[in-house]
Design a protein around this motif. Structure first.
Motif, PDB file in Angstrom:
ATOM      1  N   UNK A  94      -0.347 -10.608  -3.351  1.00 16.57           N
ATOM      2  CA  UNK A  94      -0.592  -9.165  -3.404  1.00 16.57           C
ATOM      3  C   UNK A  94       0.719  -8.434  -3.660  1.00 16.57           C
ATOM      4  N   UNK A  95       0.605  -7.276  -4.258  1.00 17.07           N
ATOM      5  CA  UNK A  95       1.790  -6.453  -4.496  1.00 17.07           C
ATOM      6  C   UNK A  95       2.012  -5.574  -3.265  1.00 17.07           C
ATOM      7  N   UNK A  96       3.131  -5.756  -2.549  1.00 10.11           N
ATOM      8  CA  UNK A  96       3.346  -4.993  -1.317  1.00 10.11           C
ATOM      9  C   UNK A  96       3.877  -3.590  -1.587  1.00 10.11           C
ATOM     10  N   UNK A  97       3.136  -2.617  -1.135  1.00 13.12           N
ATOM     11  CA  UNK A  97       3.538  -1.211  -1.258  1.00 13.12           C
ATOM     12  C   UNK A  97       4.065  -0.769   0.100  1.00 13.12           C
ATOM     13  N   UNK A  98       5.290  -0.294   0.145  1.00 16.43           N
ATOM     14  CA  UNK A  98       5.953  -0.019   1.424  1.00 16.43           C
ATOM     15  C   UNK A  98       6.091   1.475   1.682  1.00 16.43           C
ATOM     16  N   UNK A  99       5.716   1.881   2.911  1.00 21.98           N
ATOM     17  CA  UNK A  99       5.881   3.265   3.349  1.00 21.98           C
ATOM     18  C   UNK A  99       6.682   3.271   4.651  1.00 21.98           C
ATOM     19  N   UNK A 100       7.633   4.161   4.718  1.00 23.96           N
ATOM     20  CA  UNK A 100       8.366   4.382   5.976  1.00 23.96           C
ATOM     21  C   UNK A 100       7.852   5.678   6.581  1.00 23.96           C
ATOM     22  N   UNK A 101       7.350   5.592   7.792  1.00 23.06           N
ATOM     23  CA  UNK A 101       6.771   6.760   8.457  1.00 23.06           C
ATOM     24  C   UNK A 101       7.688   7.140   9.614  1.00 23.06           C
ATOM     25  N   UNK A 102       8.538   8.121   9.369  1.00 22.12           N
ATOM     26  CA  UNK A 102       9.554   8.481  10.360  1.00 22.12           C
ATOM     27  C   UNK A 102       8.962   9.413  11.418  1.00 22.12           C
TER      28      UNK A 102
END
Length: 579
Positions: free
Chosen positions: A385-393
């Motif tokens: 799978x293509x990993x989509x990364x989000x940083x939730x501060x």
């Protein structure tokens, strides 16, 4: 029968508890816990929801406890059982007691039958729980689910023939040919390290290669010794060995031995086969001079070390030294399996040097992009799978003291994680983000503590989103029940602490929410790896990883996700800042 209550089961139980048997508010809240009730109402109010009433709380309890609603011996659950039994008409009460009498007393008065019934031991799925639920009109699932025979974990099992499994992918087939070439050329002197990205099927690849190579030695009483770090990984290996042996249509059965979780094997049971062992049990039993494991090592045809980066640890030196003592310096073929994305090439080099081994890795097309990033090939071809990364501060500040970091574990201490787990503002923001995920999307959530996972699960259920939590404390039968329900889509959110990092396969996972910060690159890679199965391996095209990021002041080392900036899909990183 399903292991997880269906919506109709939940509604029926709710109707009986509240409308028919009128279970008091005090019993429902007692089962839930006063502090949990306070925290739940607080966070629901913060989310703009009205306070939760007794009926809604009972529904959450039914979902949370599932098949184990009436299980246990706590005073709270006994109070519930007592209230329900007291509502039975006298004739039904006497019939129930007649089928489940107190063996030490001769009771004829219905008034004296209630207490022994309430105190009777509750064995999930047993006669008493089934009689209890039937007499009161509850769906049979609430009698509890015992471990089915198909989930047997006996120390010894025999695998019969024939089961069809998908063929190896082309890159896996080439790796298999390389492995067999090394094994056939080097024989007992074989030393190899096989490296594949997490989700690339290294277990399947190694099992298929070695059981083919060892078919003859198996019949001569030789052993394939498969070593793993956890019970989950051991069971995963057994499942794969079983599937592959049946698929190959070998004429004989294969004996598999479970040598982990404290299980014992008798010398009279040894006839050759596959031994799946935890390194912890091997080390302990070798220290005690266990004759069974010494016999297995003396007749070992091959050793496979899963998660082989652990093989740099001293316990493996003890194992190999003992093996040399028993077998001589040539030993037997040894193969290490490892996944390296996110870790430096230096660790792989150390591993190869440790065993003086061949490095077996996939052959990729000769392009500059694949050389720069081999993962791109596996993603483009749909294997990963293509990993989509989000940083939730979160905007939350925490001072990390020296005592908040465990040098040996290379991670933050449980005490520090508990501080995060108890932050009600942080928890509200976690829930807000989880509720933004579209319904029906399978989501794994990694919490800060066991209680944190349980609380977040409770809030999600109260908000009308089906969730369950598991931990190392969860009974194995219950854990398997929830994992199965998650894979089937009966649960949207599966929350956990301390498990679901290795040996867990849920290919359709679309979201991974990491609420616990970690400085351990290995732990982080294992967590992320749960969502990397691509469509060609039964998984998803994309997996979204959400890191819940706090401002950790004075933390001397970077958080693990900060070291993965080259791992994510280009242009996928996004940051959501909450003040």
């Amino acid at each position: 029968m399903n292991a997880f209550p269906a919506e109709s089961d939940i509604n029926k139980a709710l109707e009986l508890l509240i409308d028919y048997y009128k279970v008091p508010d005090s019993i429902i809240k007692g089962l839930f816990g006063k502090e949990n009730y306070r925290k739940l109402n607080t966070i629901m109010a913060d989310l703009g929801e009205k306070g939760i009433n007794t009926r809604e709380l009972a529904r959450v309890l039914i979902i949370e406890k599932g098949a184990y609603l009436f299980s246990g011996s706590s005073k709270e659950v006994r109070a519930l059982r007592e209230h329900l039994i007291r509502q039975l008409p006298e004739d039904k009460l006497m019939d129930l007691y007649a089928r489940n009498p107190d063996s030490k007393r001769n009771i004829t008065s219905s008034a004296y039958m209630i207490r022994p019934l309430v105190q009777k031991k509750w064995v999930v799925g047993g006669t008493w729980p089934r009689d209890f639920t039937a007499a009161l009109g509850f769906p049979v699932i609430f009698s509890g689910i015992s471990i089915p025979k198909t989930s047997s974990t006996d120390p010894v099992m025999d695998i019969e023939a024939r089961k069809k499994v998908p063929p190896l992918a082309p890159f896996q087939q080439k790796l298999k040919e390389k492995m067999l070439q090394v094994l056939n050329q080097e024989a007992e002197k074989t030393r190899c390290v096989v490296t594949l990205p997490t989700g690339g099927g290294k277990t399947r690849l190694a099992v298929e290669s070695f059981i083919e190579w060892m078919q003859g030695p198996f019949s001569e009483g030789k052993y394939m010794l498969w070593i793993a770090q956890s019970e989950e990984l051991c069971e995963q290996a057994i499942s794969c060995i079983s599937d592959m042996w049946q698929e190959k249509e070998f004429p004989e059965s294969l004996r598999v031995y479970r040598y982990f979780a404290g299980k014992s094997i008798g010398e009279e049971q040894l006839i050759g086969g596959a031994v799946v062992a935890s390194i912890q049990q091997l080390y302990t039993r070798l220290q005690k001079g266990d004759k069974v494991i010494e016999e297995i090592i003396k007749n070992c045809g091959a050793m496979i070390i899963d998660e082989a980066h652990h093989a740099l640890a001293p316990v493996y030196s003890t194992l190999l030294e003992k093996a040399e003592e028993l077998c001589g310096p040539d030993l037997f073929p040894i193969c290490g399996l490892t996944a390296t994305p996110g870790r430096s090439d230096g660790e792989t080099t150390s591993l190869v040097n440790r065993f003086q081994a061949y490095l077996i890795e996939p052959e990729l097309p000769e392009t500059s992009s694949y050389k720069a990033n081999p993962l791109q090939y596996f993603r483009e071809k749909g294997y990963l799978a293509k990993p989509v990364h989000h940083i939730y501060e979160t905007g939350r500040d925490y001072v990390v003291k020296e005592d908040d970091v465990e040098p040996m574990q290379n991670d933050l201490t449980p005490e520090f994680l508990e501080t995060l787990a108890n932050d009600e503002v942080r928890n509200r923001r976690i829930i807000e983000r989880l509720l933004e995920i579209s319904r029906g999307k399978q989501t794994l959530v990694y919490a800060c503590t066991v209680k944190h996972a349980e609380f977040l699960s409770t809030v999600l259920n109260a908000a009308g989103r089906k969730a369950a939590s598991i931990s190392a404390n969860t009974p194995k039968a219950t854990r398997r029940m929830y994992l199965d329900a998650f894979k089937k889509g009966e649960i949207e959110f599966l929350l956990n602490y301390g498990v679901l990092t290795t040996g867990f396969d849920a290919p359709k996972t679309e979201y991974i929410m990491i609420c616990r910060p970690t400085t351990s690159v290995l732990l982080y890679e294992q967590i992320v790896g749960r969502g990397l199965r691509g469509p060609r391996f039964g998984g998803t095209e994309h997996c979204t990883i959400i890191d819940f990021a706090d401002n950790l002041l004075r933390l001397g080392k970077p958080l693990a996700y900060q070291r993965f900036h080259n791992f994510w899909e280009k242009g996928s990183a996004e940051t959501a800042v909450l003040s």
